[in-house]
Design a protein around this motif. Structure first.
Motif: not given
Length: 204
Positions: A169-186
């Motif tokens: 679950v922790l690894l999945s949360t990290i992946h989702e956070l990275q995706q969110t940061l990339e989407n926010d930047e775009k």
């Protein structure tokens, strides 16, 4: 007043222009209005140029204020993201410690299994002992101990499975956070591009 050369205008634009959000155009308009105001022949024309300069200055101040607000917001977001990253790093470190502890518990369970096998072998030897009553007591004690060891093993296996799920679950949360940061930047880049285009079209 002497005429302003093109080199001076270009130099001022390079020094003052910000992030390309139309500030250079407003500065150019301000400089041209100032030159026209200096060279105005009548009071009415001079007053008109003066009002245009005030309007351009107001737009520059508004743009600068908006840029500062965006800058402050980005700083706060960066601080928040850094805090989230630190929390994630701490969680990962804690997960590694728990996994290491579970490995130790697995080794302990293996030793318990080995001991149980030795106890089984010992029980077979005890069965041939002449004192049957004492042998039965020992076997009963060994049975209780084996049952207790079996419960310990089951608890260790359950804890290990729980830690594996938590780490997943922790690894999945990290992946989702990275995706969110990339989407926010775009999204931020798209909004800035759209805002720049709208300001450019509004002035044309």
């Amino acid at each position: 007043m002497g005429a302003v050369t093109d080199d001076e205008v270009i130099r001022k634009r390079l020094l003052i222009d910000g992030d390309g959000a139309g500030d250079d155009r407003r500065i150019n308009l301000l400089v041209k209005s100032f030159i026209k105001w200096c060279n105005s022949g009548s009071q009415e024309e001079g007053y008109s140029q003066y009002q245009r300069m005030l309007s351009t200055l107001s737009q520059c101040e508004f743009s600068m204020g908006k840029t500062l607000l965006v800058y402050d917001m980005n700083l706060r977001e960066m601080e928040n993201y850094e805090k989230i990253y630190k929390d994630i790093e701490n969680s990962i470190a804690a997960a590694h410690e728990k996994i290491s502890e579970c490995k130790k518990q697995i080794l302990q369970a293996k030793r318990i299994r080995k001991n149980r096998q030795e106890y089984d072998a010992l029980a077979k030897v005890i069965q041939h002992h002449p004192d049957r009553h004492e042998t039965l007591k020992q076997l009963e004690a060994l049975g209780k101990e084996l049952q207790n060891l079996s419960h310990i093993k089951e608890n260790v296996e359950d804890k290990l499975e729980l830690r594996r799920k938590q780490f997943h679950v922790l690894l999945s949360t990290i992946h989702e956070l990275q995706q969110t940061l990339e989407n926010d930047e775009k999204l931020s880049e798209a909004e800035e591009s759209q805002e720049t285009q709208m300001e450019t079209e509004a002035k044309q």
